[in-house]
Design an enzyme around this catalytic site. Structure first.
Site, PDB file in Angstrom:
ATOM      1  N   ASP A  58     -21.692  19.231  72.612  1.00 47.26           N
ATOM      2  CA  ASP A  58     -19.968  18.695  72.872  1.00 47.26           C
ATOM      3  C   ASP A  58     -19.083  20.300  73.228  1.00 47.26           C
ATOM      4  O   ASP A  58     -18.253  20.213  73.500  1.00 47.26           O
ATOM      5  CB  ASP A  58     -19.701  18.316  71.704  1.00 47.26           C
ATOM      6  N   HIS A 114     -15.990  19.107  71.999  1.00 47.17           N
ATOM      7  CA  HIS A 114     -15.887  18.572  70.934  1.00 47.17           C
ATOM      8  C   HIS A 114     -14.353  18.101  70.298  1.00 47.17           C
ATOM      9  O   HIS A 114     -14.556  17.049  69.529  1.00 47.17           O
ATOM     10  CB  HIS A 114     -15.692  19.736  70.234  1.00 47.17           C
ATOM     11  N   SER A 122     -16.691  16.227  62.743  1.00 46.13           N
ATOM     12  CA  SER A 122     -16.753  17.458  63.194  1.00 46.13           C
ATOM     13  C   SER A 122     -17.469  17.697  61.439  1.00 46.13           C
ATOM     14  O   SER A 122     -17.484  17.341  60.747  1.00 46.13           O
ATOM     15  CB  SER A 122     -15.714  18.369  63.556  1.00 46.13           C
TER      16      SER A 122
END
Length: 520
Positions: A387, A412, A180
């Site tokens: 995601d 995610h 991320s």
């Protein structure tokens, strides 16, 4: 007496069963540094003397109160740093276990429901099975995720971590795995300190990195707050409202806004159905749409009079123009990032999960009469593939000459503990035992319909053998492989390979080997 001895032997046997498995360490592996994303590091609050440390992220008991007291902050444009409102509190990241403690399980005290606070826990466990060793070939870098991804203090600490890991591993270059927002931090470092990056890094594996931002997720986070925990656990955690007040003063969040200069296939927009009243008093609805640049003005209007009570004082928390300027400079720095020729780059991103792309407040039948009310309004979304937080279009647009880019069906948070991702990463790292079911050419995993794994020990090493059982479908049956259950971790794409069994005559029966493919 015999009964007591029997009980002792039973306890000893049980202890041997539950004894932690010790895996063989491979000292020849290249070292790996794990870098988390936003909210992916344990944060401690320490007093002025630095003697008393208290975990403020993440915790369950008193979570919301301690969060507001210790983590709410103000941005200082002279330093680019967000400083806690409590001037007697300093936020630090624990360095235990060579930095891995802070990014493993974010609330080590939580037993029931601990899956919701696990971060790199599963990946660390897997990598140890592959032969990695903490402090020798495996390291972590936690950081204060409230801060800008290019904050000088963070960049200096990251350089120190690279040097430490490099020296601890016998001066071998590292593989950096980011998740991320950690990908943006690394991109900032690569842009600002390219020579140091090239000196210490051999390979970069980016997972679910929002290279061009996370439009829908960030817009609603600034306007309505965000929740990191869903389900019953959310009742014991930090409220969306408390989180919103933190994010409004976080440079890192502004740096995750949709890139206005990126050539989006579908431009993310912020929409609002506005109520109009003409001179005769007749009401009508008008749909207004704002692109990434124009949306800032609407958000500023919505938050212009936003205030919160802290310590008995009313504090103004509007959209911060100083942070907007800072974030724009950060995007400019990242746009200049160049991947050194000696560094390999890989990209894994999530797909096939509904991901907020554009946001709309109000409706034609229930328009918004006052812009400031949208912070209390439930938004509607236009979804794209991704995601759940980062659109696939943003995650794929890294701007580098990648060795490989792979789309995986995962959300995610779950993507860093996804078994398919583990297999891909393991192959790229050239770690552990060879995986007979991974196809490196097409980047998919072949899963047999059933298999048995037999383990035994030879010379203190664990030996694994795999016995495959493939489904056999005769030529008279339907050529498609039918699966009635759809796993959340495995996409429902079916492939088959036909194998001809030849005899003295014409080919008789065709065997079809069926597997599930994760899309590329």
């Amino acid at each position: 007496m015999a009964l007591l001895e029997e009980l002792i032997r039973a306890i000893e046997l049980w202890l041997r069963i539950v004894k932690k498995q010790v895996y063989v360490v491979n000292p020849n592996l290249d070292p790996v540094l794990l870098v988390p994303g936003i909210a992916g590091s344990i944060l401690h609050a320490v007093d002025e003397e630095g003697k008393k440390a208290e975990r403020v992220w993440i915790r369950i008991l008193g979570a919301d109160h301690e969060f507001r007291t210790k983590l709410w902050s103000r941005f200082d444009p002279s330093t680019g740093k967000s400083v806690s409102l409590d001037d007697q509190t300093r936020i630090v990241v624990p360095e235990d276990r060579y930095g891995l403690y802070a990014i493993d399980t974010l609330d080590p005290d939580m037993i029931v429901g601990s899956d919701c606070v696990g971060y790199y826990h599963d990946m660390i466990a897997e990598m140890i099975k592959w032969g990695y060793q903490e402090g020798s070939t495996l390291f972590g870098f936690g950081y204060d995720f409230r801060q800008s991804n290019r904050l000088k203090e963070t960049m200096e600490k990251f350089q120190e971590k690279l040097e430490t890991a490099y020296n601890s591993a016998g001066k071998r270059k590292l593989t950096v795995i980011t998740h991320s927002m950690g990908g943006l931090l690394l991109k900032c470092f690569m842009s600002l300190h390219n020579d140091i990056f090239e000196k210490y890094v051999k390979r970069w594996i980016a997972i679910a990195a929002p290279f061009q931002g996370a439009p829908g997720y960030i817009s609603t986070s600034l306007l309505n707050g965000m929740s990191f925990v869903e389900g019953w656990e959310a009742n014991f955690f930090i409220s969306k409202w408390s989180m919103q007040q933190l994010l409004i003063e976080c440079p890192s969040i502004y740096e995750l806004m949709a890139s206005p200069d990126f050539n989006w296939h579908d431009i993310p927009v912020l929409q609002m159905w506005r109520q109009r009243v003409d001179n005769s008093g007749q009401s009508s609805s008008l749909l207004e749409s704002y692109g990434p640049k124009e949306a800032i003005s609407l958000m500023a209007q919505a938050l212009c009079n936003h205030k919160v009570s802290c310590g008995g004082t009313q504090l103004a928390f509007p959209l911060n123009n100083d942070i907007l300027k800072w974030a724009e400079e950060t995007r400019e720095i990242m746009s200049r990032a160049k991947l050194p020729d000696s560094v390999e780059f890989y990209n894994i991103y999530g797909i096939d999960v509904d991901t907020a792309h554009s946001v709309c407040y109000g409706s034609e039948l229930a328009p918004v009469s006052d812009v400031e009310q949208i912070i209390f309004t439930q938004p509607q979304f236009i979804f794209v593939t991704g995601d759940g937080s980062v659109p696939a279009e943003s995650a794929k647009a890294d701007g580098f000459n990648a060795i490989s880019r792979v789309g995986v069906l995962a959300d995610h948070r779950g993507i860093v503990c996804d078994r398919h991702v583990f297999r891909i990463v393991k192959h790229w790292l050239k770690a552990g035992e060879p995986d007979p079911f991974y196809d490196p050419v097409n980047d998919y995993v072949i899963l047999p319909t059933a298999f048995e794994v037999e383990r035994h020990r030879e010379d203190k090493k664990e030996i694994t053998s795999v016995k495959e059982e493939w489904e056999i479908v005769s030529s008279e049956k339907n050529t498609k492989c039918n699966y009635t259950e759809k796993s959340s971790a495995i996409p429902s794409f079916v492939g088959s390979v036909s194998v001809t069994c030849e005899g003295d005559d014409e080919p008789s029966e065709r065997l079809r080997l069926c597997w599930l493919l994760s899309p590329i």
